[in-house]
Write an enzyme that holds these catalytic residues in place. Structure first.
Site, mmCIF file in Angstrom:
data_model
loop_
_atom_site.group_PDB
_atom_site.id
_atom_site.type_symbol
_atom_site.label_atom_id
_atom_site.label_comp_id
_atom_site.label_asym_id
_atom_site.label_seq_id
_atom_site.Cartn_x
_atom_site.Cartn_y
_atom_site.Cartn_z
ATOM 1 N N HIS A 49 0.851 -1.197 0.000
ATOM 2 C CA HIS A 49 0.000 0.000 0.000
ATOM 3 C C HIS A 49 0.880 1.237 0.000
ATOM 4 C CE1 HIS A 49 1.130 0.025 4.187
ATOM 5 N NE2 HIS A 49 0.490 -1.107 4.418
HETATM 6 P P1 TYD Z 1 -1.671 -2.977 7.736
HETATM 7 O O1 TYD Z 1 -1.021 -1.644 7.872
HETATM 8 O O2 TYD Z 1 -2.655 -3.167 6.617
HETATM 9 O O3 TYD Z 1 -0.569 -4.114 7.678
HETATM 10 P P2 TYD Z 1 0.508 -4.336 6.517
HETATM 11 O O4 TYD Z 1 0.995 -2.984 6.126
HETATM 12 O O5 TYD Z 1 1.579 -5.165 7.122
HETATM 13 O O6 TYD Z 1 -0.189 -5.045 5.417
HETATM 14 O O7 TYD Z 1 -2.386 -3.310 9.110
HETATM 15 C C1 TYD Z 1 -2.967 -4.569 9.367
HETATM 16 C C2 TYD Z 1 -4.136 -4.363 10.330
HETATM 17 O O8 TYD Z 1 -3.680 -3.826 11.577
HETATM 18 C C3 TYD Z 1 -5.189 -3.399 9.798
HETATM 19 O O9 TYD Z 1 -6.475 -3.959 10.069
HETATM 20 C C4 TYD Z 1 -5.039 -2.169 10.601
HETATM 21 C C5 TYD Z 1 -4.368 -2.625 11.884
HETATM 22 N N1 TYD Z 1 -3.411 -1.629 12.398
HETATM 23 C C6 TYD Z 1 -3.734 -0.867 13.500
HETATM 24 O O10 TYD Z 1 -4.841 -0.987 14.072
HETATM 25 N N2 TYD Z 1 -2.814 0.023 13.975
HETATM 26 C C7 TYD Z 1 -1.605 0.192 13.391
HETATM 27 O O11 TYD Z 1 -0.772 1.011 13.851
HETATM 28 C C8 TYD Z 1 -1.284 -0.578 12.207
HETATM 29 C C9 TYD Z 1 0.033 -0.429 11.502
HETATM 30 C C10 TYD Z 1 -2.215 -1.475 11.759
#
Ligand code: TYD
Length: 133
Positions: A49
């Protein structure tokens, strides 16, 4: 692409080494949030992303993984495998993380609180956002 590897202080000591990060000193932003990614099963890819506002700094606290950064025109791969440097990624870039070694830990320092509306999760939308700039 304003992405860069930043070397951190490293205090070598026979008792074990020590490194540290000060906001707005070693990294060019104030830290609002810290999170870490761990227990990644083999072959998984995380973080495909872009962020509209968030700047970040990623350190391989343990083990190794690759960070792929893409500005819509060019892709660069950075292999992180030491805890005394990290990768600074300013906002507006698509990035993913892959090739996690067993027991690796990715530490992410973020310039913003968690806010889902800051994410661009669709690659086509990301390319459109770059064209609009
Ligand atoms: P995401 O940023 O999509 O993970 P990655 O970048 O590794 O694919 O986050 C995964 C899940 O965790 C998403 O549902 C949101 C949650 N999340 C939080 O609640 N707080 C945070 O600080 C982060 C980074 C993610």
């Amino acid at each position: 692409m304003n992405v860069k590897i930043i070397d951190l202080p490293k205090h070598e000591d026979p008792r074990g080494n020590l490194s540290f990060i000060e906001e707005e000193n070693h990294i060019p932003f104030k830290i609002e949030r810290i999170y870490w990614i761990y227990d990644v099963p083999g072959g998984q890819i995380r973080g495909g992303h872009a962020f509209k506002e968030q700047n970040e700094f990623i350190v391989a606290l343990s083990g190794s993984f690759d960070v792929i950064v893409d500005d819509g025109k060019e892709k660069r791969t950075y292999s992180l495998n030491r805890s005394y440097y990290g990768l600074y990624i300013p906002n507006g870039l698509w990035r993913s993380m892959e090739n996690f070694s067993t027991n690796s830990v990715a530490l992410v320092l973020s310039s913003t609180d968690y806010n889902e509306s800051d994410y661009i999760r669709n690659y086509e939308d990301f390319l459109i956002s770059k064209d609009e700039r």
